[in-house]
Design a protein around this motif. Sequence first.
Motif, PDB file in Angstrom:
ATOM      1  N   LYS A   1       0.822  -1.202   0.000  1.00  0.00           N
ATOM      2  CA  LYS A   1       0.000   0.000   0.000  1.00  0.00           C
ATOM      3  C   LYS A   1       0.862   1.260   0.000  1.00  0.00           C
ATOM      4  O   LYS A   1       0.535   2.245  -0.671  1.00  0.00           O
ATOM      5  CB  LYS A   1      -0.952  -0.027   1.196  1.00  0.00           C
ATOM      6  CG  LYS A   1      -2.001  -1.139   1.087  1.00  0.00           C
ATOM      7  CD  LYS A   1      -3.027  -1.091   2.197  1.00  0.00           C
ATOM      8  CE  LYS A   1      -4.073  -2.184   2.009  1.00  0.00           C
ATOM      9  NZ  LYS A   1      -5.207  -2.069   2.939  1.00  0.00           N
ATOM     10  N   LEU A   2       1.965   1.220   0.738  1.00  0.00           N
ATOM     11  CA  LEU A   2       2.870   2.361   0.727  1.00  0.00           C
ATOM     12  C   LEU A   2       3.490   2.559  -0.649  1.00  0.00           C
ATOM     13  O   LEU A   2       3.690   3.689  -1.101  1.00  0.00           O
ATOM     14  CB  LEU A   2       3.972   2.171   1.781  1.00  0.00           C
ATOM     15  CG  LEU A   2       3.540   2.325   3.240  1.00  0.00           C
ATOM     16  CD1 LEU A   2       4.660   1.888   4.175  1.00  0.00           C
ATOM     17  CD2 LEU A   2       3.134   3.760   3.544  1.00  0.00           C
TER      18      LEU A   2
ATOM     19  N   THR B   1      -7.164   3.613  -6.365  1.00  0.00           N
ATOM     20  CA  THR B   1      -7.814   2.627  -7.217  1.00  0.00           C
ATOM     21  C   THR B   1      -7.560   2.878  -8.694  1.00  0.00           C
ATOM     22  O   THR B   1      -7.335   4.015  -9.107  1.00  0.00           O
ATOM     23  CB  THR B   1      -9.336   2.620  -6.952  1.00  0.00           C
ATOM     24  OG1 THR B   1      -9.959   1.612  -7.762  1.00  0.00           O
ATOM     25  CG2 THR B   1      -9.966   3.972  -7.270  1.00  0.00           C
ATOM     26  N   ASN B   2      -7.615   1.804  -9.459  1.00  0.00           N
ATOM     27  CA  ASN B   2      -7.618   1.924 -10.914  1.00  0.00           C
ATOM     28  C   ASN B   2      -8.999   1.543 -11.469  1.00  0.00           C
ATOM     29  O   ASN B   2      -9.173   1.382 -12.661  1.00  0.00           O
ATOM     30  CB  ASN B   2      -6.530   1.049 -11.543  1.00  0.00           C
ATOM     31  CG  ASN B   2      -6.661  -0.410 -11.138  1.00  0.00           C
ATOM     32  OD1 ASN B   2      -7.595  -0.787 -10.418  1.00  0.00           O
ATOM     33  ND2 ASN B   2      -5.738  -1.239 -11.586  1.00  0.00           N
ATOM     34  N   ASN B   3      -9.965   1.395 -10.552  1.00  0.00           N
ATOM     35  CA  ASN B   3     -11.336   1.061 -10.935  1.00  0.00           C
ATOM     36  C   ASN B   3     -12.274   1.562  -9.832  1.00  0.00           C
ATOM     37  O   ASN B   3     -12.517   0.871  -8.846  1.00  0.00           O
ATOM     38  CB  ASN B   3     -11.478  -0.450 -11.123  1.00  0.00           C
ATOM     39  CG  ASN B   3     -12.851  -0.853 -11.632  1.00  0.00           C
ATOM     40  OD1 ASN B   3     -13.858  -0.217 -11.314  1.00  0.00           O
ATOM     41  ND2 ASN B   3     -12.905  -1.922 -12.402  1.00  0.00           N
TER      42      ASN B   3
ATOM     43  N   GLU C   1      -9.706  -2.184   6.276  1.00  0.00           N
ATOM     44  CA  GLU C   1      -8.246  -2.157   6.106  1.00  0.00           C
ATOM     45  C   GLU C   1      -7.741  -3.347   5.300  1.00  0.00           C
ATOM     46  O   GLU C   1      -6.683  -3.279   4.672  1.00  0.00           O
ATOM     47  CB  GLU C   1      -7.564  -2.120   7.480  1.00  0.00           C
ATOM     48  CG  GLU C   1      -7.737  -0.781   8.194  1.00  0.00           C
ATOM     49  CD  GLU C   1      -7.085  -0.743   9.562  1.00  0.00           C
ATOM     50  OE1 GLU C   1      -6.819  -1.832  10.129  1.00  0.00           O
ATOM     51  OE2 GLU C   1      -6.833   0.371  10.067  1.00  0.00           O
ATOM     52  N   ASP C   2      -8.491  -4.443   5.310  1.00  0.00           N
ATOM     53  CA  ASP C   2      -8.087  -5.638   4.555  1.00  0.00           C
ATOM     54  C   ASP C   2      -8.296  -5.487   3.051  1.00  0.00           C
ATOM     55  O   ASP C   2      -7.743  -6.265   2.267  1.00  0.00           O
ATOM     56  CB  ASP C   2      -8.849  -6.874   5.055  1.00  0.00           C
ATOM     57  CG  ASP C   2      -8.253  -7.436   6.343  1.00  0.00           C
ATOM     58  OD1 ASP C   2      -7.097  -7.080   6.658  1.00  0.00           O
ATOM     59  OD2 ASP C   2      -8.932  -8.223   7.026  1.00  0.00           O
ATOM     60  N   LEU C   3      -9.111  -4.513   2.643  1.00  0.00           N
ATOM     61  CA  LEU C   3      -9.327  -4.304   1.211  1.00  0.00           C
ATOM     62  C   LEU C   3      -8.041  -3.817   0.561  1.00  0.00           C
ATOM     63  O   LEU C   3      -7.383  -2.905   1.070  1.00  0.00           O
ATOM     64  CB  LEU C   3     -10.441  -3.276   0.979  1.00  0.00           C
ATOM     65  CG  LEU C   3     -11.865  -3.693   1.360  1.00  0.00           C
ATOM     66  CD1 LEU C   3     -12.822  -2.512   1.178  1.00  0.00           C
ATOM     67  CD2 LEU C   3     -12.328  -4.887   0.532  1.00  0.00           C
ATOM     68  N   ASP C   4      -7.673  -4.407  -0.560  1.00  0.00           N
ATOM     69  CA  ASP C   4      -6.417  -4.052  -1.230  1.00  0.00           C
ATOM     70  C   ASP C   4      -6.358  -2.582  -1.625  1.00  0.00           C
ATOM     71  O   ASP C   4      -5.282  -1.969  -1.627  1.00  0.00           O
ATOM     72  CB  ASP C   4      -6.217  -4.923  -2.474  1.00  0.00           C
ATOM     73  CG  ASP C   4      -5.901  -6.372  -2.125  1.00  0.00           C
ATOM     74  OD1 ASP C   4      -5.465  -6.629  -0.979  1.00  0.00           O
ATOM     75  OD2 ASP C   4      -6.093  -7.240  -2.995  1.00  0.00           O
ATOM     76  N   ASP C   5      -7.502  -2.002  -1.980  1.00  0.00           N
ATOM     77  CA  ASP C   5      -7.517  -0.617  -2.455  1.00  0.00           C
ATOM     78  C   ASP C   5      -7.506   0.410  -1.316  1.00  0.00           C
ATOM     79  O   ASP C   5      -7.315   1.601  -1.571  1.00  0.00           O
ATOM     80  CB  ASP C   5      -8.754  -0.361  -3.325  1.00  0.00           C
ATOM     81  CG  ASP C   5      -8.678  -1.104  -4.653  1.00  0.00           C
ATOM     82  OD1 ASP C   5      -7.563  -1.475  -5.062  1.00  0.00           O
ATOM     83  OD2 ASP C   5      -9.737  -1.321  -5.276  1.00  0.00           O
ATOM     84  N   VAL C   6      -7.743  -0.026  -0.092  1.00  0.00           N
ATOM     85  CA  VAL C   6      -7.825   0.907   1.039  1.00  0.00           C
ATOM     86  C   VAL C   6      -6.436   1.153   1.611  1.00  0.00           C
ATOM     87  O   VAL C   6      -5.723   0.214   1.966  1.00  0.00           O
ATOM     88  CB  VAL C   6      -8.776   0.383   2.129  1.00  0.00           C
ATOM     89  CG1 VAL C   6      -8.656   1.220   3.400  1.00  0.00           C
ATOM     90  CG2 VAL C   6     -10.214   0.417   1.623  1.00  0.00           C
ATOM     91  N   LEU C   7      -6.058   2.431   1.696  1.00  0.00           N
ATOM     92  CA  LEU C   7      -4.751   2.811   2.236  1.00  0.00           C
ATOM     93  C   LEU C   7      -4.823   3.035   3.740  1.00  0.00           C
ATOM     94  O   LEU C   7      -3.976   2.564   4.492  1.00  0.00           O
ATOM     95  CB  LEU C   7      -4.240   4.075   1.544  1.00  0.00           C
ATOM     96  CG  LEU C   7      -4.065   3.996   0.024  1.00  0.00           C
ATOM     97  CD1 LEU C   7      -3.687   5.368  -0.531  1.00  0.00           C
ATOM     98  CD2 LEU C   7      -3.007   2.961  -0.343  1.00  0.00           C
TER      99      LEU C   7
END
Length: 241
Positions: free
Chosen positions: A27-28, A103-105, A227-233
Amino acid sequence: MSGHSKWHNIQAKKGKADAARGKIFTKLGRELLIAVKQGGPDPAGNSKLKDVIAKCKANNMPNDTINNAIKKASGAANGENYEEIVYEGYGTNGVAVIVNASTNNKNRTAADVRHIFDKFGGNLGTPGCVSYMFEKKGVIVIEKEGCPIGEDDLMMLAIEAGAEDFSVEEEVYEITTAPADFTQVTETLTSNNLTFLEAGVQQVPSTYVSLDETSGEKMQRLIDNLEDLDDVLEVFHNWEE
């Protein structure tokens, strides 16, 4: 920041952070990518990139990893195209929640975030519905145990470097700065051999909401799953943990 118990269980939080370190680095890396795309690869002329680098170092990301991510992001052939987006909503008993994502979507990310809010007793709101209750601040957290200098010396060092506030919690020292002064303060502290439990520009709430044990467990599940969502920073909230 003083008066709440965010850091009341240091060992549990450190264990959770260590277990998630690989995901944190991913994420970083995305934050570095966005910062470079927006302002170029030179931190001297890109204050956002400078702040993200300071945040990466606070999370013990190796310099080689940081430099490689910047190099990758500045490459002309890089096809990754992420943008930042902020979601606002409510958790258990009206706890205010801000979710920073990249995000890219946008349709996929919005659907994922909404699903988590709905599943764990919250609801996604409209832009601006809770952000007025927060203020952007640089936040630096230093664990008391193992801190190489005393409390008074640390406070003077932080204030002289440009910090706005210094507070003493049960197990940590918390230093707050204006966003523009965050990097300067972290660099001064790092040069004095201080390491951070956490450091970054955050959304700091003006007031906090207390929850009973059952509501608190539900709120924690909401935060953990966001927080577990890949897109969430990052996820910010005004729950007094």
